[in-house]
Design a protein around this motif. Sequence first.
Motif, mmCIF file in Angstrom:
data_model
loop_
_atom_site.group_PDB
_atom_site.id
_atom_site.type_symbol
_atom_site.label_atom_id
_atom_site.label_comp_id
_atom_site.label_asym_id
_atom_site.label_seq_id
_atom_site.Cartn_x
_atom_site.Cartn_y
_atom_site.Cartn_z
ATOM 1 N N GLU A 184 0.320 -1.207 -0.057
ATOM 2 C CA GLU A 184 -0.252 -0.314 0.566
ATOM 3 C C GLU A 184 1.209 1.413 -0.436
ATOM 4 O O GLU A 184 0.975 1.755 1.083
ATOM 5 N N PRO A 185 1.124 1.372 -0.999
ATOM 6 C CA PRO A 185 2.380 2.570 -0.939
ATOM 7 C C PRO A 185 1.511 4.048 -0.829
ATOM 8 O O PRO A 185 2.234 5.119 0.130
ATOM 9 N N ARG A 186 0.498 4.023 -0.781
ATOM 10 C CA ARG A 186 -0.276 5.098 -0.541
ATOM 11 C C ARG A 186 -0.787 5.683 1.042
ATOM 12 O O ARG A 186 -0.455 6.309 1.194
ATOM 13 N N ASN A 187 0.196 4.385 1.595
ATOM 14 C CA ASN A 187 -0.178 4.349 3.549
ATOM 15 C C ASN A 187 0.759 5.983 3.649
ATOM 16 O O ASN A 187 2.027 6.288 3.009
ATOM 17 N N ASN A 188 1.070 6.943 4.453
ATOM 18 C CA ASN A 188 1.124 8.240 5.396
ATOM 19 C C ASN A 188 1.267 8.198 6.385
ATOM 20 O O ASN A 188 1.443 8.549 6.907
ATOM 21 N N GLU A 189 1.100 6.680 7.405
ATOM 22 C CA GLU A 189 0.755 7.177 8.444
ATOM 23 C C GLU A 189 2.890 6.815 8.812
ATOM 24 O O GLU A 189 3.721 6.732 7.832
ATOM 25 N N SER A 190 3.239 7.415 10.251
ATOM 26 C CA SER A 190 4.245 7.991 10.423
ATOM 27 C C SER A 190 5.328 6.920 11.045
ATOM 28 O O SER A 190 4.285 5.630 11.398
ATOM 29 N N LEU A 191 6.360 7.552 11.030
ATOM 30 C CA LEU A 191 7.454 6.478 11.955
ATOM 31 C C LEU A 191 6.879 5.478 13.399
ATOM 32 O O LEU A 191 7.246 4.381 13.171
ATOM 33 N N GLU A 192 6.375 6.589 14.085
ATOM 34 C CA GLU A 192 5.975 6.493 15.211
ATOM 35 C C GLU A 192 5.229 5.132 15.408
ATOM 36 O O GLU A 192 4.489 4.014 16.091
ATOM 37 N N TYR A 193 4.115 5.640 14.202
ATOM 38 C CA TYR A 193 2.955 4.313 13.564
ATOM 39 C C TYR A 193 3.950 3.443 14.044
ATOM 40 O O TYR A 193 2.963 2.029 14.143
ATOM 41 N N TRP A 194 4.380 3.257 12.693
ATOM 42 C CA TRP A 194 4.786 1.911 12.111
ATOM 43 C C TRP A 194 5.599 0.748 13.500
ATOM 44 O O TRP A 194 5.618 0.049 13.755
ATOM 45 N N ALA A 195 6.739 2.060 14.146
ATOM 46 C CA ALA A 195 7.456 1.529 15.203
ATOM 47 C C ALA A 195 6.450 0.640 15.981
ATOM 48 O O ALA A 195 6.520 -0.339 16.699
ATOM 49 N N GLU A 196 5.430 1.511 16.494
ATOM 50 C CA GLU A 196 4.445 0.492 17.394
ATOM 51 C C GLU A 196 3.586 -0.573 17.185
ATOM 52 O O GLU A 196 3.310 -1.545 17.555
ATOM 53 N N GLN A 197 3.610 -0.737 16.030
ATOM 54 C CA GLN A 197 2.413 -2.009 14.968
ATOM 55 C C GLN A 197 3.927 -2.802 14.720
ATOM 56 O O GLN A 197 2.839 -4.369 15.044
ATOM 57 N N GLY A 201 6.182 -3.272 17.394
ATOM 58 C CA GLY A 201 6.938 -3.230 18.623
ATOM 59 C C GLY A 201 8.448 -2.709 19.251
ATOM 60 O O GLY A 201 8.941 -3.287 20.012
ATOM 61 N N ALA A 202 8.647 -1.616 18.309
ATOM 62 C CA ALA A 202 9.502 -1.140 18.668
ATOM 63 C C ALA A 202 9.343 0.619 19.841
ATOM 64 O O ALA A 202 8.156 0.837 18.650
ATOM 65 N N SER A 203 10.438 1.159 19.686
ATOM 66 C CA SER A 203 10.320 2.365 19.706
ATOM 67 C C SER A 203 10.710 3.321 18.141
ATOM 68 O O SER A 203 11.602 2.621 16.925
ATOM 69 N N GLY A 204 10.544 4.099 18.079
ATOM 70 C CA GLY A 204 10.308 4.761 16.730
ATOM 71 C C GLY A 204 12.110 5.575 16.540
ATOM 72 O O GLY A 204 13.003 5.399 15.431
ATOM 73 N N ARG A 205 13.106 5.666 17.963
ATOM 74 C CA ARG A 205 13.846 5.842 17.352
ATOM 75 C C ARG A 205 15.635 5.010 16.909
ATOM 76 O O ARG A 205 15.462 4.736 16.034
ATOM 77 N N THR A 206 14.438 3.759 17.605
ATOM 78 C CA THR A 206 15.306 2.431 17.144
ATOM 79 C C THR A 206 14.873 1.968 15.638
ATOM 80 O O THR A 206 16.140 1.034 14.852
ATOM 81 N N VAL A 207 13.666 2.077 15.337
ATOM 82 C CA VAL A 207 13.312 1.477 13.548
ATOM 83 C C VAL A 207 13.900 2.525 13.070
ATOM 84 O O VAL A 207 14.803 2.440 11.856
#
Length: 263
Positions: free
Chosen positions: A171-184, A186-192
């Motif tokens: 789904e290349p149109r997905n605009n969710e943030s890095l923090e959203y994906w990190a949560e999905q 199970g990691a911190s945004g900084r780690t991702v």
Amino acid sequence: MNRPNVQTFGAARASAVLIAQSIDYADGSHEIAHVHHRAQLVYATGGIVRVVTPFGLWMLTPGQSLLIGSAVEHALHMVGEVSMRTLYIQPEALPELAYECRALKVEALLHASILGMFDPVLDDPEDTRGTLLVPLILRLIRHAFAQASESQLPLPANARLRRVCESLIAEPRNNESLEYWAEQVGASGRTVARLFRQETGMTFGQWREQLRVTDAMSRLAVGADVTAIADELGYTDARTFGAMFRRVTGMTPQQFRLSVARE
């Protein structure tokens, strides 16, 4: 951990140096992750083929092919109606290419030779097809491989990042943030963010933008409408998409389309 399917061709064709198959796919069709004991040349005469391997993502338009080394896991996704002509080659016939993947430009002679593998005129008990065309095809593939350059979008080996990337590829149109994906995952945004730089050489934002550019180039090459591409890739309008495309590639979408048409 799930293991990919292993596809074989049966004892009757085990001795054949090259096996040719012609397959047509509807838009949105896909082949799940699998491996072959042979090398595979993926070549579509129509439509776009998105190929995902452990090494990266390739978007193949007509005139391009991907040589996939033997035993390399890969999944195929079709964009538009796809007419595929694919070759399965004994690893021993291309030993120097066995464990690599490389996008190859299909020049006129290789194109004609591949299509010749499906020409009914060459069907006869003497196997004229194999005698005449197979050595030529192998020689042309080696030549194209030597001229090829790396063109894939890198994919991370880290399992959590891979999940993020595969979701965005789907789904290349997905605009969710890095923090959203990190949560999905199970990691911190900084780690991702750190892992993205380590494993792809890009930031998360750069990688997603490059994914969209790669997708857009493929769609432009087959004549897709710029406004439709902008919408499919998550941009508010064609102007915003065009500005991004020019910043990354140095060309407007229309200039890129013209450059492809001249090749």
